[in-house]
Design a protein around this motif. Structure first.
Motif, PDB file in Angstrom:
ATOM      1  N   PRO A  39      -5.582 -29.381  39.447  1.00 13.92           N
ATOM      2  CA  PRO A  39      -4.594 -29.657  40.345  1.00 13.92           C
ATOM      3  C   PRO A  39      -4.855 -29.790  41.480  1.00 13.92           C
ATOM      4  CG  PRO A  39      -3.869 -28.060  39.078  1.00 13.92           C
ATOM      5  CD  PRO A  39      -5.763 -27.961  38.535  1.00 13.92           C
ATOM      6  N   HIS A  40      -5.893 -30.202  41.997  1.00 14.29           N
ATOM      7  CA  HIS A  40      -6.744 -30.281  43.595  1.00 14.29           C
ATOM      8  C   HIS A  40      -7.092 -31.702  43.199  1.00 14.29           C
ATOM      9  CE1 HIS A  40      -7.944 -29.383  47.097  1.00 14.29           C
ATOM     10  NE2 HIS A  40      -9.580 -29.973  46.820  1.00 14.29           N
ATOM     11  N   LEU A  41      -8.049 -31.639  42.826  1.00 12.87           N
ATOM     12  CA  LEU A  41      -8.681 -33.581  42.285  1.00 12.87           C
ATOM     13  C   LEU A  41      -7.472 -34.478  42.665  1.00 12.87           C
ATOM     14  CD1 LEU A  41     -11.302 -32.865  40.023  1.00 12.87           C
ATOM     15  CD2 LEU A  41     -11.168 -33.552  42.747  1.00 12.87           C
ATOM     16  N   LEU A  42      -5.887 -34.022  41.577  1.00 18.27           N
ATOM     17  CA  LEU A  42      -4.646 -35.111  41.267  1.00 18.27           C
ATOM     18  C   LEU A  42      -3.870 -35.090  42.353  1.00 18.27           C
ATOM     19  CD1 LEU A  42      -3.588 -33.736  37.744  1.00 18.27           C
ATOM     20  CD2 LEU A  42      -4.758 -35.898  37.879  1.00 18.27           C
TER      21      LEU A  42
ATOM     22  N   ILE B 232      -5.556 -34.987  45.375  1.00 17.72           N
ATOM     23  CA  ILE B 232      -5.822 -35.717  46.121  1.00 17.72           C
ATOM     24  C   ILE B 232      -6.245 -37.499  45.610  1.00 17.72           C
ATOM     25  CG2 ILE B 232      -8.795 -36.009  47.044  1.00 17.72           C
ATOM     26  CD1 ILE B 232      -9.571 -33.435  46.880  1.00 17.72           C
ATOM     27  N   GLU B 233      -6.112 -36.875  45.238  1.00 21.20           N
ATOM     28  CA  GLU B 233      -5.886 -38.837  43.955  1.00 21.20           C
ATOM     29  C   GLU B 233      -4.462 -39.577  44.330  1.00 21.20           C
ATOM     30  OE1 GLU B 233      -6.032 -41.112  39.761  1.00 21.20           O
ATOM     31  OE2 GLU B 233      -6.143 -39.198  39.835  1.00 21.20           O
ATOM     32  N   ARG B 234      -3.612 -38.793  44.953  1.00 26.57           N
ATOM     33  CA  ARG B 234      -2.654 -38.908  44.798  1.00 26.57           C
ATOM     34  C   ARG B 234      -2.362 -39.432  46.216  1.00 26.57           C
ATOM     35  NH1 ARG B 234      -0.808 -35.055  41.986  1.00 26.57           N
ATOM     36  NH2 ARG B 234      -0.490 -33.543  43.492  1.00 26.57           N
ATOM     37  N   ASP B 235      -3.143 -38.440  47.436  1.00 28.20           N
ATOM     38  CA  ASP B 235      -2.615 -38.419  48.927  1.00 28.20           C
ATOM     39  C   ASP B 235      -4.231 -39.668  48.649  1.00 28.20           C
ATOM     40  OD1 ASP B 235      -1.448 -36.111  48.772  1.00 28.20           O
ATOM     41  OD2 ASP B 235      -3.270 -34.728  49.129  1.00 28.20           O
ATOM     42  N   LEU B 236      -5.582 -40.015  48.291  1.00 33.72           N
ATOM     43  CA  LEU B 236      -6.145 -41.544  48.971  1.00 33.72           C
ATOM     44  C   LEU B 236      -5.228 -42.853  48.357  1.00 33.72           C
ATOM     45  CD1 LEU B 236      -8.965 -40.595  46.529  1.00 33.72           C
ATOM     46  CD2 LEU B 236      -9.118 -40.770  48.684  1.00 33.72           C
ATOM     47  N   ARG B 237      -4.100 -42.512  47.901  1.00 40.19           N
ATOM     48  CA  ARG B 237      -3.162 -44.081  47.336  1.00 40.19           C
ATOM     49  C   ARG B 237      -2.557 -44.398  48.897  1.00 40.19           C
ATOM     50  NH1 ARG B 237      -1.112 -41.642  42.186  1.00 40.19           N
ATOM     51  NH2 ARG B 237      -3.159 -42.665  41.050  1.00 40.19           N
ATOM     52  N   ALA B 238      -2.658 -43.081  49.518  1.00 39.06           N
ATOM     53  CA  ALA B 238      -1.714 -43.694  51.088  1.00 39.06           C
ATOM     54  C   ALA B 238      -2.274 -44.088  51.812  1.00 39.06           C
ATOM     55  CB  ALA B 238      -0.911 -42.036  51.557  1.00 39.06           C
ATOM     56  N   LEU B 239      -4.161 -44.183  51.719  1.00 37.19           N
ATOM     57  CA  LEU B 239      -4.844 -44.171  52.934  1.00 37.19           C
ATOM     58  C   LEU B 239      -4.801 -45.685  52.989  1.00 37.19           C
ATOM     59  CD1 LEU B 239      -8.145 -41.977  52.208  1.00 37.19           C
ATOM     60  CD2 LEU B 239      -5.978 -42.295  53.842  1.00 37.19           C
TER      61      LEU B 239
END
Length: 84
Positions: free
Chosen positions: A5-8, A10-17
């Motif tokens: 869940p933690h990595l998922l 982070i992956e979602r947050d990366l899309r916003a960068l």
């Protein structure tokens, strides 16, 4: 691939960068990975060296050679230079 869940998240947050933020983050991560590898390599090197030294210390041939060297240089230990 890890799907914690933690990595998922982070992956979602990366899309916003932005692209610039992603590049900065990638450089930061690369540096951190290299530093951790270096630390790991240094630890491995020290561990390997300690294993080799332990093996040498218990090797009878090496012990005999050290005794021979100590005997050969024993005379020079009496020349007074040890007080320098």
């Amino acid at each position: 691939m890890m799907n914690s869940p933690h990595l998922l998240k982070i992956e979602r947050d990366l899309r916003a960068l932005s692209l610039e933020e992603l590049e900065w983050l990638l450089e930061l991560m690369t540096r951190q990975v290299q530093e951790r590898k270096q630390i790991s390599d240094n630890f491995t090197d020290v561990k390997y060296m300690n294993e080799q030294l332990a093996a040498m210390a218990s090797d009878l041939d090496i012990q005999a050679e050290i005794a021979s060297i100590n005997h050969e240089f024993g005379v020079t230990e009496m020349d007074g230079l040890e007080n320098l």
